[in-house]
Enzyme design. Sequence first.
Site, PDB file in Angstrom:
ATOM      1  N   ASN A  41      42.182   2.401  18.909  1.00  0.00           N
ATOM      2  CA  ASN A  41      42.585   2.866  17.573  1.00  0.00           C
ATOM      3  C   ASN A  41      41.905   2.011  16.506  1.00  0.00           C
ATOM      4  O   ASN A  41      41.722   0.801  16.670  1.00  0.00           O
ATOM      5  CB  ASN A  41      44.106   2.889  17.414  1.00  0.00           C
ATOM      6  CG  ASN A  41      44.784   1.580  17.718  1.00  0.00           C
ATOM      7  OD1 ASN A  41      44.290   0.768  18.510  1.00  0.00           O
ATOM      8  ND2 ASN A  41      45.935   1.353  17.118  1.00  0.00           N
ATOM      9  N   ILE A  42      41.510   2.673  15.437  1.00  0.00           N
ATOM     10  CA  ILE A  42      40.783   2.025  14.341  1.00  0.00           C
ATOM     11  C   ILE A  42      41.461   2.430  13.038  1.00  0.00           C
ATOM     12  O   ILE A  42      41.413   3.605  12.642  1.00  0.00           O
ATOM     13  CB  ILE A  42      39.294   2.437  14.343  1.00  0.00           C
ATOM     14  CG1 ILE A  42      38.648   2.045  15.684  1.00  0.00           C
ATOM     15  CG2 ILE A  42      38.563   1.786  13.177  1.00  0.00           C
ATOM     16  CD1 ILE A  42      37.227   2.551  15.878  1.00  0.00           C
ATOM     17  N   GLU A  43      42.131   1.472  12.419  1.00  0.00           N
ATOM     18  CA  GLU A  43      42.947   1.777  11.250  1.00  0.00           C
ATOM     19  C   GLU A  43      42.175   1.564   9.953  1.00  0.00           C
ATOM     20  O   GLU A  43      41.043   1.053   9.961  1.00  0.00           O
ATOM     21  CB  GLU A  43      44.231   0.933  11.306  1.00  0.00           C
ATOM     22  CG  GLU A  43      45.062   1.289  12.542  1.00  0.00           C
ATOM     23  CD  GLU A  43      46.369   0.532  12.650  1.00  0.00           C
ATOM     24  OE1 GLU A  43      46.565  -0.460  11.920  1.00  0.00           O
ATOM     25  OE2 GLU A  43      47.197   0.957  13.485  1.00  0.00           O
ATOM     26  N   CYS A  52      43.319   7.342  16.225  1.00  0.00           N
ATOM     27  CA  CYS A  52      43.891   6.866  17.491  1.00  0.00           C
ATOM     28  C   CYS A  52      42.800   6.491  18.511  1.00  0.00           C
ATOM     29  O   CYS A  52      41.618   6.827  18.341  1.00  0.00           O
ATOM     30  CB  CYS A  52      44.772   7.947  18.098  1.00  0.00           C
ATOM     31  SG  CYS A  52      46.317   8.251  17.217  1.00  0.00           S
ATOM     32  N   GLU A  54      42.528   7.683  21.553  1.00  0.00           N
ATOM     33  CA  GLU A  54      42.055   8.816  22.357  1.00  0.00           C
ATOM     34  C   GLU A  54      40.861   9.515  21.712  1.00  0.00           C
ATOM     35  O   GLU A  54      39.865   9.794  22.398  1.00  0.00           O
ATOM     36  CB  GLU A  54      43.213   9.795  22.615  1.00  0.00           C
ATOM     37  CG  GLU A  54      44.340   9.211  23.451  1.00  0.00           C
ATOM     38  CD  GLU A  54      45.439   8.521  22.638  1.00  0.00           C
ATOM     39  OE1 GLU A  54      45.147   8.009  21.539  1.00  0.00           O
ATOM     40  OE2 GLU A  54      46.583   8.507  23.114  1.00  0.00           O
ATOM     41  N   CYS A  85      49.984  10.795  21.105  1.00  0.00           N
ATOM     42  CA  CYS A  85      50.706  11.477  20.023  1.00  0.00           C
ATOM     43  C   CYS A  85      50.371  12.973  20.049  1.00  0.00           C
ATOM     44  O   CYS A  85      49.470  13.423  20.775  1.00  0.00           O
ATOM     45  CB  CYS A  85      50.343  10.852  18.674  1.00  0.00           C
ATOM     46  SG  CYS A  85      48.724  11.335  18.036  1.00  0.00           S
ATOM     47  N   CYS A  88      46.772  13.874  19.308  1.00  0.00           N
ATOM     48  CA  CYS A  88      45.894  13.484  20.426  1.00  0.00           C
ATOM     49  C   CYS A  88      46.015  14.458  21.587  1.00  0.00           C
ATOM     50  O   CYS A  88      45.029  14.731  22.277  1.00  0.00           O
ATOM     51  CB  CYS A  88      46.207  12.070  20.889  1.00  0.00           C
ATOM     52  SG  CYS A  88      45.602  10.815  19.737  1.00  0.00           S
TER      53      CYS A  88
HETATM   54  N1  THU Z   1      48.026   5.405  18.323  1.00  0.00           N
HETATM   55  C1  THU Z   1      47.030   5.681  19.213  1.00  0.00           C
HETATM   56  O1  THU Z   1      45.958   5.066  19.182  1.00  0.00           O
HETATM   57  N2  THU Z   1      47.245   6.666  20.136  1.00  0.00           N
HETATM   58  C2  THU Z   1      48.401   7.382  20.242  1.00  0.00           C
HETATM   59  O2  THU Z   1      48.447   8.351  20.974  1.00  0.00           O
HETATM   60  C3  THU Z   1      49.584   6.936  19.504  1.00  0.00           C
HETATM   61  C4  THU Z   1      49.299   6.093  18.300  1.00  0.00           C
HETATM   62  C5  THU Z   1      47.787   4.382  17.309  1.00  0.00           C
HETATM   63  C6  THU Z   1      47.671   4.904  15.898  1.00  0.00           C
HETATM   64  C7  THU Z   1      48.014   3.678  15.083  1.00  0.00           C
HETATM   65  O3  THU Z   1      46.828   2.911  14.905  1.00  0.00           O
HETATM   66  C8  THU Z   1      48.974   2.909  15.972  1.00  0.00           C
HETATM   67  O4  THU Z   1      48.851   3.447  17.264  1.00  0.00           O
HETATM   68  C9  THU Z   1      50.423   2.987  15.532  1.00  0.00           C
HETATM   69  O5  THU Z   1      50.817   4.302  15.401  1.00  0.00           O
END
Ligand code: THU
Length: 130
Positions: A41-43, A52, A54, A85, A88
């Site tokens: 995940n890259i915010e 996310c 995935e 999620c 995803c």
């Molecule tokens: N996140 C994922 O990378 N994959 C998921 O399926 C669930 C959520 C990440 C998004 C965000 O950066 C962090 O988890 C908190 O929600």
Amino acid sequence: MSHDLFEAARAAMEKSYSPYSKFPVGAAIRADDGQVYVGANIENISFPQGWCAEPSAISAMIMGGGRQIAELAVIADKLPLCTPCGGCRQKIAEFASAATRIYLCDDQGVQRTLTMGDLLPYAFETDVIG
Ligand code: THU
């Protein structure tokens, strides 16, 4: 699943950029070409702009020449298990079948094995677009 997909997802999680949620996630795909593709995940400070693990892995797969997901592992270091999620699930389904296995991992390894059909029953599909 062989151990390598779990190890790859865990290594990818270490590369997560998640300073806002502090919730690192890693994903690893074994594709139809036999290669393993990973993502984290890259915010973003503009929160909705982050993404996310995935889709990061899916992007790596497509750009690396893979076309179908044979199996996928996902890991987060905070919850016991991280399920993909809703968004995803739709993204994974695009490159998977109902039988595609999804491995939910913790830092010890695979703790649950689900199928794409388990994760996204009644997935949207149509033959009237395009
Ligand atoms: N996140 C994922 O990378 N994959 C998921 O399926 C669930 C959520 C990440 C998004 C965000 O950066 C962090 O988890 C908190 O929600």
